[in-house]
Design an enzyme around this catalytic site. Structure first.
Site, mmCIF file in Angstrom:
data_model
loop_
_atom_site.group_PDB
_atom_site.id
_atom_site.type_symbol
_atom_site.label_atom_id
_atom_site.label_comp_id
_atom_site.label_asym_id
_atom_site.label_seq_id
_atom_site.Cartn_x
_atom_site.Cartn_y
_atom_site.Cartn_z
ATOM 1 N N THR A 9 41.598 48.284 30.562
ATOM 2 C CA THR A 9 41.794 49.735 30.706
ATOM 3 C C THR A 9 41.754 50.174 32.172
ATOM 4 O O THR A 9 42.451 51.110 32.563
ATOM 5 C CB THR A 9 40.702 50.455 29.889
ATOM 6 O OG1 THR A 9 40.895 50.113 28.518
ATOM 7 C CG2 THR A 9 40.761 51.958 30.044
ATOM 8 N N SER A 51 41.443 42.528 27.357
ATOM 9 C CA SER A 51 40.405 41.484 27.330
ATOM 10 C C SER A 51 40.165 40.940 25.935
ATOM 11 O O SER A 51 39.565 39.881 25.785
ATOM 12 C CB SER A 51 39.119 41.966 27.985
ATOM 13 O OG SER A 51 38.427 42.870 27.190
ATOM 14 N N THR A 82 36.957 45.781 29.143
ATOM 15 C CA THR A 82 35.535 45.870 28.771
ATOM 16 C C THR A 82 35.213 45.156 27.459
ATOM 17 O O THR A 82 34.060 44.819 27.206
ATOM 18 C CB THR A 82 35.101 47.344 28.636
ATOM 19 O OG1 THR A 82 35.920 47.987 27.660
ATOM 20 C CG2 THR A 82 35.207 48.055 29.968
ATOM 21 N N ASP A 83 36.234 44.917 26.620
ATOM 22 C CA ASP A 83 35.942 44.384 25.282
ATOM 23 C C ASP A 83 35.245 43.028 25.338
ATOM 24 O O ASP A 83 34.377 42.735 24.505
ATOM 25 C CB ASP A 83 37.228 44.274 24.453
ATOM 26 C CG ASP A 83 37.777 45.635 24.039
ATOM 27 O OD1 ASP A 83 37.044 46.644 24.177
ATOM 28 O OD2 ASP A 83 38.935 45.706 23.589
HETATM 29 N N1 ASP Z 1 41.026 47.065 25.293
HETATM 30 C C1 ASP Z 1 40.565 47.104 26.656
HETATM 31 C C2 ASP Z 1 40.269 45.705 27.147
HETATM 32 O O1 ASP Z 1 39.188 45.197 26.937
HETATM 33 C C3 ASP Z 1 39.390 47.966 26.762
HETATM 34 C C4 ASP Z 1 38.893 48.128 28.168
HETATM 35 O O2 ASP Z 1 39.381 47.542 29.112
HETATM 36 O O3 ASP Z 1 37.973 48.895 28.321
HETATM 37 O O4 ASP Z 1 41.125 45.116 27.745
#
Ligand code: ASP
Length: 314
Positions: A9, A51, A82-83
């Site tokens: 993200t 991720s 973040t995932d």
């Molecule tokens: N779906 C995203 C990821 O992990 C969420 C994020 O980056 O916060 O790539």
């Protein structure tokens, strides 16, 4: 400071209608105010993906890039989704020497969203990467002005900007007015080494009330190892306990807890599905490691031919 932009993200261009488009590293850096006064970034080539698509093999690639960094780098910043941020952070702790600060960060809001948190997180990450004192803590996650150890950190909220915490341990530091304040330095006990490749199969099986052992039986047919996310201090329903004992005769099986904090018991409960019975059946002690992190530890140990009982001592 070496900079790897691996997607997520923090880099997501909301204009991407046919799927996510990740902004290049230079665009992410250009959005960080006053970066020049903090560090000189050196961009390293990195694959970009959300991720949830990052694999252990990708984590090994990130570790290898950091390991082969240009001389003269005094720190590393990895921008990441973040995932699975906590998994990559712990994978780096398993694979890298703690010889320079390594900082992972990301964002909960895309660059074009109102109140985007990426630039502030990146600036904080560069500040921590430029702070030599954090090196001994191993890789850290910097998010919402907190510094978390790779071993303890986890994503605790699906959308909040302060999405990360270290349950039971707390952050190891914080940033105040841009100053890095280190509260404690955890012992570096995670490192196993950097394998040539990371392609094994370790399955994670979660216990729930009434779970029988069929998933464990199935996993033991196809996997090189199994991590069981048990209840409480390391307890399983009867059918699952029997299957775990069967599996432990074929492949390494690591016992962990689905609780967010605390270590496994060793000598409190006896009888069917107790921690004492499971230990006697040969299950390895995951200690206080989260199930997803124990899985990475077993994967890396197997890839390095480190006996699982050495990687998970009791
Ligand atoms: N779906 C995203 C990821 O992990 C969420 C994020 O980056 O916060 O790539």
């Amino acid at each position: 400071v070496l900079f790897l932009a691996t997607g997520g993200t923090v880099a997501l261009d909301s204009a991407g209608v046919a799927g996510p488009v990740h902004l290049p590293a230079a665009r992410l850096l250009a959005a960080v105010p006053n970066l020049a006064g903090v560090a000189t970034p050196v961009v390293a080539e990195a694959e970009c993906r959300r991720s949830s698509h990052v694999s252990p093999a990708d984590m090994r690639e990130i570790a290898a890039t950091i390991h082969a960094r240009p001389s003269g780098c005094s720190g590393v910043v990895v921008a990441h989704g973040t995932d699975t941020l906590e998994e990559t952070a712990y994978a780096l702790a398993l694979m890298l020497q703690p010889d320079l600060p390594v900082v992972l960060t990301g964002a909960m809001r895309r660059p074009a969203d109102i109140g985007a948190d990426g630039p502030a997180n990146l600036l904080a990450a560069f500040r921590v990467a430029a702070f030599e004192g954090v090196r001994a803590a191993g890789p850290v996650v910097v998010f919402a002005d907190e510094i978390h150890a790779a071993r303890d950190v986890t994503k605790v909220h699906t959308t909040a900007v302060a999405a990360f915490a270290s349950p039971g341990a707390g952050p190891i530091g914080r940033l105040t007015e841009g100053r890095v304040e280190l509260l404690r330095t955890p012992a570096d006990t995670d490192r196993l080494g950097l394998p040539q490749q990371l392609v094994g199969r370790v399955e994670l099986v979660w216990a729930a009330a009434g779970s029988d052992g069929r998933l464990i039986d199935a996993a033991s047919e196809i996997a090189d190892g199994i991590v069981v996310a048990a209840m409480g201090g390391g307890h399983l329903p009867p059918g699952m306990a029997a299957a775990a004992a069967r599996a432990a005769r074929r492949v390494p099986v690591v016992l962990t807890s689905r609780c967010a904090s605390g270590s496994l018991l060793r000598a409190t409960y006896e009888g069917t599905g107790s921690e004492q019975e499971l230990r006697a059946a040969g299950l390895l002690d995951g200690g206080g490691l989260a199930p997803v992190k124990a899985r990475l530890r077993l994967l890396v140990a197997l890839a390095l031919d480190i006996p699982p009982s050495v990687a998970f001592p009791t």
